[in-house]
Each structure stands twice: as structure tokens, then as C-alpha cells.
Design a protein around this motif. Structure first.
Motif, PDB file in Angstrom:
ATOM      1  N   TRP A  17       0.803  -1.217   0.000  1.00 19.44           N
ATOM      2  CA  TRP A  17       0.000   0.000   0.000  1.00 19.44           C
ATOM      3  C   TRP A  17       0.845   1.280   0.000  1.00 19.44           C
ATOM      4  O   TRP A  17       0.345   2.350   0.314  1.00 19.44           O
ATOM      5  N   LEU A  58      -8.873  -6.326  -6.516  1.00 14.81           N
ATOM      6  CA  LEU A  58      -9.077  -5.163  -5.664  1.00 14.81           C
ATOM      7  C   LEU A  58     -10.531  -5.160  -5.234  1.00 14.81           C
ATOM      8  O   LEU A  58     -11.430  -5.144  -6.073  1.00 14.81           O
ATOM      9  N   GLN A  59     -10.761  -5.216  -3.922  1.00 20.35           N
ATOM     10  CA  GLN A  59     -12.106  -5.194  -3.359  1.00 20.35           C
ATOM     11  C   GLN A  59     -12.363  -3.789  -2.828  1.00 20.35           C
ATOM     12  O   GLN A  59     -11.653  -3.331  -1.935  1.00 20.35           O
ATOM     13  N   LEU A  60     -13.359  -3.115  -3.383  1.00 17.09           N
ATOM     14  CA  LEU A  60     -13.677  -1.744  -2.995  1.00 17.09           C
ATOM     15  C   LEU A  60     -15.093  -1.628  -2.455  1.00 17.09           C
ATOM     16  O   LEU A  60     -15.960  -2.447  -2.777  1.00 17.09           O
ATOM     17  N   VAL A  62     -17.553   1.566  -2.903  1.00 14.00           N
ATOM     18  CA  VAL A  62     -17.661   2.873  -3.550  1.00 14.00           C
ATOM     19  C   VAL A  62     -19.079   3.379  -3.329  1.00 14.00           C
ATOM     20  O   VAL A  62     -20.046   2.762  -3.796  1.00 14.00           O
ATOM     21  N   ASP A  66     -20.391  -2.526  -2.981  1.00 18.26           N
ATOM     22  CA  ASP A  66     -19.216  -3.383  -3.118  1.00 18.26           C
ATOM     23  C   ASP A  66     -18.858  -3.535  -4.594  1.00 18.26           C
ATOM     24  O   ASP A  66     -19.731  -3.788  -5.432  1.00 18.26           O
ATOM     25  N   TYR A  75     -11.005   0.373 -12.955  1.00 21.32           N
ATOM     26  CA  TYR A  75     -12.143   1.058 -12.358  1.00 21.32           C
ATOM     27  C   TYR A  75     -11.785   2.530 -12.246  1.00 21.32           C
ATOM     28  O   TYR A  75     -10.718   2.878 -11.741  1.00 21.32           O
ATOM     29  N   VAL A  77     -12.573   5.947 -10.505  1.00 24.62           N
ATOM     30  CA  VAL A  77     -13.225   6.590  -9.366  1.00 24.62           C
ATOM     31  C   VAL A  77     -13.324   8.076  -9.698  1.00 24.62           C
ATOM     32  O   VAL A  77     -12.308   8.754  -9.878  1.00 24.62           O
ATOM     33  N   HIS A  83     -14.428   6.229  -1.457  1.00 24.90           N
ATOM     34  CA  HIS A  83     -14.154   4.823  -1.732  1.00 24.90           C
ATOM     35  C   HIS A  83     -13.172   4.298  -0.689  1.00 24.90           C
ATOM     36  O   HIS A  83     -12.385   5.044  -0.133  1.00 24.90           O
ATOM     37  N   VAL A  85     -10.845   0.520   0.432  1.00 27.41           N
ATOM     38  CA  VAL A  85     -10.402  -0.828   0.104  1.00 27.41           C
ATOM     39  C   VAL A  85     -10.917  -1.762   1.183  1.00 27.41           C
ATOM     40  O   VAL A  85     -10.735  -1.518   2.379  1.00 27.41           O
ATOM     41  N   ARG A  86     -11.575  -2.849   0.743  1.00 26.53           N
ATOM     42  CA  ARG A  86     -12.080  -3.855   1.671  1.00 26.53           C
ATOM     43  C   ARG A  86     -11.006  -4.909   1.947  1.00 26.53           C
ATOM     44  O   ARG A  86     -10.084  -5.071   1.162  1.00 26.53           O
ATOM     45  N   SER A  89      -8.116  -7.617  -0.569  1.00 25.16           N
ATOM     46  CA  SER A  89      -7.508  -7.092  -1.798  1.00 25.16           C
ATOM     47  C   SER A  89      -6.044  -7.510  -1.833  1.00 25.16           C
ATOM     48  O   SER A  89      -5.268  -7.162  -0.946  1.00 25.16           O
TER      49      SER A  89
END
Length: 103
Positions: A17, A58-60, A62, A66, A75, A77, A83, A85-86, A89
Motif C-alpha cells: 500500500w 481489488l475489493q472496494l 464505492v 461493493d 475502475y 473513481v 471509496h 479498500v475492503r 484485496s
């Protein structure tokens, strides 16, 4: 630098990250980072950003929806959209966004 091995560059980063700037086109920066499964706090930006998954997912969340972005998908944004990050990811992510220190 003209050719960049994105996966190797991300794998060599010391911390997940934490992005590194690969290059710049005008005021647009191209960055890469490694995702490690951790969730991140919600954020929003003054300008739009493109999130391109090179490998992994990538799990978001927004605007409370989900979104899963898989390898080979991008994606966008929009500016001002919250948004986050879940958890889960993992992989390599390229971020394309406007940067303020363009020359």
C-alpha cells in the motif's frame, strides 16, 4: 526509463500500500503498489483516478456499493467519490491520477 516490469517493481516494494511513481505524462502520474489483503480507510480525491489491477483482485466499497476489480480490469473513481479498500484485496495495482508536482 521506457520499459517497466510492473509486477517485479511492485514485488520489490518494501511495504504494501505504498506506491512508487513509475512515470509521468504531463500532470498525470502512473504509480504501482502491492496489495496485501488489508483494508484501508475511506478516502476521496479532488480529481478522478483510474485503478488498474495487474494481478489479483481489488475489493472496494464505492458510495456504499461493493465493487470487485479483477486482473485486467480498470475502475475509474470519479472526483469527490468516497471509496475504501475492503479486506482481501491482494495483487498488483496501477494507479493513474493527476499529480500536483508536474513540471
Amino acid at each position: 526509463m521506457n520499459v517497466v516490469d510492473i509486477a517485479s517493481t511492485a514485488a520489490e516494494l518494501p511495504d504494501a500500500w505504498t506506491s512508487v511513481l513509475l512515470g509521468q505524462i504531463g500532470r498525470t502520474g502512473v504509480k504501482v503498489l502491492r496489495m496485501d489483503g488489508r483494508a484501508l480507510e475511506p478516502e476521496s480525491h479532488d480529481t478522478a483516478e483510474a485503478l488498474l489491477v495487474i494481478d489479483g483482485t481489488l475489493q472496494l466499497v464505492v458510495d456504499d456499493i461493493d465493487v470487485a476489480v479483477r486482473a485486467g480490469e480498470i475502475y475509474i473513481v470519479e472526483a469527490g467519490v468516497e471509496h475504501a479498500v475492503r479486506p482481501g484485496s491482494r495483487g498488483t495495482l496501477v494507479i493513474i491520477e493527476r499529480i500536483s508536482n508536474a513540471s
